[in-house]
Design a protein around this motif. Structure first.
Motif, PDB file in Angstrom:
ATOM      1  N   MET A 173     -25.205  28.276 -43.383  1.00 34.08           N
ATOM      2  CA  MET A 173     -23.895  27.682 -43.488  1.00 34.08           C
ATOM      3  C   MET A 173     -24.065  26.179 -43.716  1.00 34.08           C
ATOM      4  O   MET A 173     -24.495  25.447 -42.846  1.00 34.08           O
ATOM      5  CB  MET A 173     -23.129  27.941 -42.185  1.00 34.08           C
ATOM      6  N   GLU A 174     -23.763  25.717 -44.914  1.00 37.63           N
ATOM      7  CA  GLU A 174     -23.853  24.304 -45.257  1.00 37.63           C
ATOM      8  C   GLU A 174     -22.441  23.779 -45.515  1.00 37.63           C
ATOM      9  O   GLU A 174     -21.836  24.099 -46.525  1.00 37.63           O
ATOM     10  CB  GLU A 174     -24.730  24.100 -46.495  1.00 37.63           C
ATOM     11  N   LEU A 175     -21.956  22.968 -44.598  1.00 34.56           N
ATOM     12  CA  LEU A 175     -20.615  22.400 -44.731  1.00 34.56           C
ATOM     13  C   LEU A 175     -20.697  20.945 -45.176  1.00 34.56           C
ATOM     14  O   LEU A 175     -21.595  20.218 -44.760  1.00 34.56           O
ATOM     15  CB  LEU A 175     -19.883  22.457 -43.387  1.00 34.56           C
ATOM     16  N   PHE A 176     -19.762  20.527 -46.011  1.00 35.31           N
ATOM     17  CA  PHE A 176     -19.631  19.134 -46.451  1.00 35.31           C
ATOM     18  C   PHE A 176     -20.947  18.597 -47.034  1.00 35.31           C
ATOM     19  O   PHE A 176     -21.385  17.502 -46.709  1.00 35.31           O
ATOM     20  CB  PHE A 176     -19.150  18.237 -45.307  1.00 35.31           C
ATOM     21  N   LYS A 177     -21.553  19.351 -47.912  1.00 33.83           N
ATOM     22  CA  LYS A 177     -22.826  18.960 -48.507  1.00 33.83           C
ATOM     23  C   LYS A 177     -22.598  17.881 -49.563  1.00 33.83           C
ATOM     24  O   LYS A 177     -21.744  18.017 -50.429  1.00 33.83           O
ATOM     25  CB  LYS A 177     -23.508  20.168 -49.134  1.00 33.83           C
ATOM     26  N   THR A 178     -23.373  16.795 -49.477  1.00 33.78           N
ATOM     27  CA  THR A 178     -23.289  15.708 -50.452  1.00 33.78           C
ATOM     28  C   THR A 178     -24.686  15.245 -50.836  1.00 33.78           C
ATOM     29  O   THR A 178     -25.637  15.398 -50.068  1.00 33.78           O
ATOM     30  CB  THR A 178     -22.513  14.486 -49.909  1.00 33.78           C
ATOM     31  N   THR A 179     -24.786  14.674 -52.031  1.00 35.07           N
ATOM     32  CA  THR A 179     -26.021  14.090 -52.524  1.00 35.07           C
ATOM     33  C   THR A 179     -25.686  12.771 -53.193  1.00 35.07           C
ATOM     34  O   THR A 179     -24.676  12.666 -53.891  1.00 35.07           O
ATOM     35  CB  THR A 179     -26.707  15.021 -53.545  1.00 35.07           C
ATOM     36  N   LEU A 239     -12.614  14.792 -46.610  1.00 35.32           N
ATOM     37  CA  LEU A 239     -12.998  13.690 -45.717  1.00 35.32           C
ATOM     38  C   LEU A 239     -12.225  13.759 -44.406  1.00 35.32           C
ATOM     39  O   LEU A 239     -12.792  13.554 -43.328  1.00 35.32           O
ATOM     40  CB  LEU A 239     -12.769  12.344 -46.398  1.00 35.32           C
ATOM     41  N   ASP A 240     -10.932  14.044 -44.505  1.00 33.82           N
ATOM     42  CA  ASP A 240     -10.124  14.199 -43.290  1.00 33.82           C
ATOM     43  C   ASP A 240     -10.607  15.390 -42.464  1.00 33.82           C
ATOM     44  O   ASP A 240     -10.712  15.313 -41.245  1.00 33.82           O
ATOM     45  CB  ASP A 240      -8.649  14.358 -43.646  1.00 33.82           C
ATOM     46  N   GLU A 241     -10.904  16.503 -43.142  1.00 28.19           N
ATOM     47  CA  GLU A 241     -11.410  17.691 -42.451  1.00 28.19           C
ATOM     48  C   GLU A 241     -12.751  17.387 -41.777  1.00 28.19           C
ATOM     49  O   GLU A 241     -13.012  17.858 -40.669  1.00 28.19           O
ATOM     50  CB  GLU A 241     -11.589  18.844 -43.431  1.00 28.19           C
ATOM     51  N   LEU A 242     -13.591  16.613 -42.450  1.00 25.86           N
ATOM     52  CA  LEU A 242     -14.896  16.260 -41.892  1.00 25.86           C
ATOM     53  C   LEU A 242     -14.742  15.462 -40.603  1.00 25.86           C
ATOM     54  O   LEU A 242     -15.420  15.737 -39.617  1.00 25.86           O
ATOM     55  CB  LEU A 242     -15.727  15.474 -42.911  1.00 25.86           C
ATOM     56  N   THR A 243     -13.858  14.481 -40.594  1.00 29.81           N
ATOM     57  CA  THR A 243     -13.687  13.684 -39.370  1.00 29.81           C
ATOM     58  C   THR A 243     -13.124  14.536 -38.236  1.00 29.81           C
ATOM     59  O   THR A 243     -13.550  14.393 -37.093  1.00 29.81           O
ATOM     60  CB  THR A 243     -12.794  12.462 -39.629  1.00 29.81           C
ATOM     61  N   VAL A 244     -12.203  15.429 -38.541  1.00 25.20           N
ATOM     62  CA  VAL A 244     -11.668  16.328 -37.517  1.00 25.20           C
ATOM     63  C   VAL A 244     -12.769  17.270 -37.028  1.00 25.20           C
ATOM     64  O   VAL A 244     -12.905  17.513 -35.825  1.00 25.20           O
ATOM     65  CB  VAL A 244     -10.453  17.118 -38.068  1.00 25.20           C
ATOM     66  N   PHE A 245     -13.563  17.781 -37.950  1.00 21.49           N
ATOM     67  CA  PHE A 245     -14.677  18.669 -37.607  1.00 21.49           C
ATOM     68  C   PHE A 245     -15.665  17.963 -36.677  1.00 21.49           C
ATOM     69  O   PHE A 245     -16.081  18.522 -35.657  1.00 21.49           O
ATOM     70  CB  PHE A 245     -15.378  19.125 -38.891  1.00 21.49           C
ATOM     71  N   LEU A 246     -16.038  16.729 -37.015  1.00 22.31           N
ATOM     72  CA  LEU A 246     -16.999  15.994 -36.184  1.00 22.31           C
ATOM     73  C   LEU A 246     -16.428  15.675 -34.815  1.00 22.31           C
ATOM     74  O   LEU A 246     -17.128  15.735 -33.812  1.00 22.31           O
ATOM     75  CB  LEU A 246     -17.449  14.724 -36.895  1.00 22.31           C
ATOM     76  N   LYS A 247     -15.148  15.347 -34.770  1.00 25.39           N
ATOM     77  CA  LYS A 247     -14.500  15.062 -33.479  1.00 25.39           C
ATOM     78  C   LYS A 247     -14.452  16.323 -32.617  1.00 25.39           C
ATOM     79  O   LYS A 247     -14.579  16.242 -31.397  1.00 25.39           O
ATOM     80  CB  LYS A 247     -13.094  14.496 -33.724  1.00 25.39           C
TER      81      LYS A 247
END
Length: 186
Positions: free
Chosen positions: A1-7, A150-158
């Motif tokens: 499971m790779e979420l929010f993958k960036t390069t 980006l919003d989902e990522l911050t909520v996910f990390l929180k």
């Protein structure tokens, strides 16, 4: 499971953004409080104590605006050049059930950070910089994520780390302009 993958490539312009935005507001306020305390103690005729407060404030300013920026930009660029002969590292990052995974494509280094090990996120123009408890920065490249992601990522990390501090740039208003200098703090 790779979420929010960036390069993306971590190079001098991005390091300059990190150096500019990487100083927490609490450290900036500490310097201001030291200088204010220095002036107040000087007015109250406590010159020795005023000199101590002034010295601490001056050290904080030097640290924030000279040493931190030098370490972040010049030292990292020098290390990139000395160790790999390049002026930028290409990183791939993603999140999984255990934490943040990082691969340095340039020198084939790999790292893994558990969610509890992340202490702060701040946004620059091109990246979200995740700061670890050892003050290392891991770039999450924004060009591969939409604003909703980006919003989902911050909520996910929180949700994974309740203690993490998140400093985001203001979102675009209806006219399409961005207020870059103001932050949202969650």
């Amino acid at each position: 499971m790779e979420l929010f993958k960036t390069t993306g490539v971590l190079d001098e312009p991005i390091l300059r953004e990190v150096a500019k935005r990487g100083i927490p507001k609490s450290e900036k306020w500490a310097a201001i409080i030291c200088f204010t305390g220095s002036f107040a103690l000087s007015a109250a005729r406590y010159p020795a104590l005023a000199a101590v407060f002034f010295s601490v404030g001056l050290f904080l300013v030097l640290w924030q605006y000279v040493l931190f920026r030098w370490i972040t930009v010049k030292r990292n660029l020098r290390d990139m050049q000395d160790f790999n002969g390049v002026m930028g590292y290409q990183y791939t990052t993603w999140f999984d059930e255990n934490g943040l995974a990082v691969i340095n494509q340039t020198n084939h280094g790999e790292g893994k950070f558990k969610y509890a090990y992340l202490k702060r996120i701040f946004e620059t123009e091109h990246i979200l910089a995740l700061q670890t408890k050892r003050n290392q920065f891991v770039p999450i490249f924004k060009n591969e994520l939409s604003l909703e992601e980006l919003d989902e990522l911050t909520v996910f990390l929180k949700s994974r780390n309740k203690k993490i501090k998140i400093c985001r740039l203001k979102k675009q208003n209806n006219k399409g302009t961005t207020e870059n200098e103001k932050e949202e703090v969650f």
